[in-house]
Write a protein that holds these residues in place. Structure first.
Motif, PDB file in Angstrom:
ATOM      1  N   GLY A 137       0.812  -1.218   0.000  1.00  0.00           N
ATOM      2  CA  GLY A 137       0.000   0.000   0.000  1.00  0.00           C
ATOM      3  C   GLY A 137       0.842   1.263   0.000  1.00  0.00           C
ATOM      4  O   GLY A 137       0.513   2.232  -0.680  1.00  0.00           O
ATOM      5  N   TRP A 138       1.952   1.250   0.756  1.00  0.00           N
ATOM      6  CA  TRP A 138       2.779   2.454   0.830  1.00  0.00           C
ATOM      7  C   TRP A 138       3.558   2.679  -0.463  1.00  0.00           C
ATOM      8  O   TRP A 138       3.697   3.805  -0.934  1.00  0.00           O
ATOM      9  N   SER A 139       4.082   1.613  -1.049  1.00  0.00           N
ATOM     10  CA  SER A 139       4.952   1.753  -2.217  1.00  0.00           C
ATOM     11  C   SER A 139       4.195   2.114  -3.484  1.00  0.00           C
ATOM     12  O   SER A 139       4.803   2.532  -4.472  1.00  0.00           O
ATOM     13  N   ALA A 140       2.871   1.971  -3.506  1.00  0.00           N
ATOM     14  CA  ALA A 140       2.103   2.258  -4.726  1.00  0.00           C
ATOM     15  C   ALA A 140       1.985   3.751  -5.002  1.00  0.00           C
ATOM     16  O   ALA A 140       1.622   4.138  -6.122  1.00  0.00           O
ATOM     17  N   ASN A 141       2.268   4.593  -3.993  1.00  0.00           N
ATOM     18  CA  ASN A 141       2.170   6.049  -4.159  1.00  0.00           C
ATOM     19  C   ASN A 141       0.757   6.457  -4.584  1.00  0.00           C
ATOM     20  O   ASN A 141       0.564   7.300  -5.453  1.00  0.00           O
ATOM     21  N   SER A 142      -0.234   5.828  -3.955  1.00  0.00           N
ATOM     22  CA  SER A 142      -1.637   6.128  -4.226  1.00  0.00           C
ATOM     23  C   SER A 142      -2.347   6.315  -2.894  1.00  0.00           C
ATOM     24  O   SER A 142      -2.117   5.540  -1.956  1.00  0.00           O
ATOM     25  N   LYS A 143      -3.181   7.336  -2.809  1.00  0.00           N
ATOM     26  CA  LYS A 143      -3.837   7.608  -1.528  1.00  0.00           C
ATOM     27  C   LYS A 143      -4.825   6.504  -1.155  1.00  0.00           C
ATOM     28  O   LYS A 143      -4.965   6.162   0.024  1.00  0.00           O
ATOM     29  N   TYR A 144      -5.485   5.911  -2.148  1.00  0.00           N
ATOM     30  CA  TYR A 144      -6.432   4.839  -1.841  1.00  0.00           C
ATOM     31  C   TYR A 144      -5.695   3.600  -1.334  1.00  0.00           C
ATOM     32  O   TYR A 144      -6.118   2.963  -0.367  1.00  0.00           O
ATOM     33  N   ALA A 145      -4.614   3.234  -1.998  1.00  0.00           N
ATOM     34  CA  ALA A 145      -3.835   2.072  -1.563  1.00  0.00           C
ATOM     35  C   ALA A 145      -3.224   2.308  -0.186  1.00  0.00           C
ATOM     36  O   ALA A 145      -3.194   1.399   0.661  1.00  0.00           O
TER      37      ALA A 145
END
Length: 370
Positions: A137-145
């Motif tokens: 979730g952190w590495s995706a650089n997406s607020k939803y993830a």
């Protein structure tokens, strides 16, 4: 010739270990594939739909069609993502979801590693799978993830306390951290009978621990698109998918072992019934062949495995039933339910049960050695 023999002797334990892992892992992955089909068919039946019914007989090959589609799908990764952790997260989650099956006793002595700290090992492995979700979730650089991974981490850490506390009460009865000892201790009575409230609490915690509805706030489609796996697609998404359902199968097997007697199957009672039938019907064939057939080690081990599988299938069906029956709750309700309702109940039972065991002098002697 001698050199070949020496090399074979050196690599023989390694080959045996690889073979044991394959014998356990391949059926687990096949089980996960068919659990997805069973879930879709069961929910379709509960909602007056047909469900998958095109690919294969009665839709049984639908899982393999979905897997083939995802494997052949073009993979697109986010440009601003940390690619190393982005790929490492799902791999970690899947590996630690499968590692728990190594200590599961499918029968007396039928486990890859039947050591005395099996319950502690399973709790540790399930805790480490949280890191995969957090990294992904952190590495995706997406607020939803990122929001989904934070939710999932907080939820797993909170409800893991409930699970470990409920397991502590089972350990107080059996006096051992070994899964085999806990199973054999239920020959007289399954622990679900004296520990029914604990079983209900453990089951609720299991649903939350596996991110299943109505506790699937980490991947709430109406709020977070798909939660911590929003940016994952194709093969990497398959890892998350397999890890989720492998965790469901593992937690259902653990529930069967701790509360439903595990692989226990009363052979003596079956043999007694067969002998009674033989006595009244005067059929010597029953006594001479069927009793010998049931006493065969291979047949006995098969029945042990089928017994554990049947109990786990019943628990999986209850998981699906809960998903089809209850609406998703809010995240604050999920956390407050854990800390203000379940945790005080578990602590109360942790105080009550040892008092009852000590009063009747039935506390296990192994508890003093822990």
């Amino acid at each position: 010739m001698i050199k070949t023999l020496i090399i074979t002797m050196l690599y023989y334990p390694l080959l045996i270990s690889i073979l044991e892992v394959l014998i356990v892992t391949i059926p687990v992955l096949l089980t996960v594939a068919f659990v997805t089909v069973a879930e879709r068919k069961t929910m379709a039946s509960m909602q007056r739909r047909l469900g998958p019914n095109i690919v294969g007989y009665y839709g049984l090959l639908q899982a393999f069609a979905d897997a083939l589609k995802l494997l052949l799908k073009e993979y697109v990764s986010p440009t601003q993502a940390n690619l190393v952790l982005f790929f490492l997260g799902p791999i970690i989650t899947l590996i630690f979801s499968l590692l728990g099956f190594s200590v599961v006793p499918y029968g007396p002595g039928l486990a890859i590693s039947d050591f005395d700290l099996g319950i502690l090992y399973m709790l540790a492995v399930s805790s480490l799978s949280t890191y995969g979700i957090l990294l992904a979730g952190w590495s995706a650089n997406s607020k939803y993830a990122f929001l989904g991974s934070l939710r999932s981490t907080a939820q797993l850490i909170s409800y893991e306390l409930i699970l470990s506390s409920a397991i502590l009460l089972v350990i107080l009865l059996s006096g051992s951290l070994s899964l085999t000892v806990n199973t054999e201790a239920q020959k007289a009575i399954w622990y679900i009978v004296p520990l029914l409230p604990i079983f209900i609490i453990f089951f609720i915690g299991s649903i939350a621990e596996t991110n299943r509805a109505p506790f699937d706030l980490a991947e709430a489609e109406s709020e977070l698109v798909s939660g911590f796996m929003t940016e994952h697609a194709a093969v990497i998404f398959v890892f998350f998918f397999l890890a989720e359902y492998a965790s469901i199968v593992l937690i259902c097997i653990l529930t069967s072992i701790l509360f439903l007697g595990g692989y226990l199957f009363n052979f003596a009672y079956i043999v007694y019934l067969i002998k009674e039938i033989d006595f009244y019907l005067y059929i010597s064939f029953v006594n001479s062949n069927y009793v010998t057939f049931l006493s065969d080690p291979l047949i006995e081990g098969t029945i042990y495995g089928l017994t554990l599988g049947l109990k786990a299938c019943i628990m999986i069906f209850v998981f699906i039933w809960v998903r089809a029956s209850f609406p998703r709750i809010r995240y604050d309700q999920l956390m407050s339910f854990c800390w203000t309702i379940l945790l005080p109940l578990v602590i109360a039972f942790i105080i009550l049960l040892p008092c009852i065991l000590y009063s009747f002098e039935i506390i296990s002697s192994n508890v003093f050695l822990l």
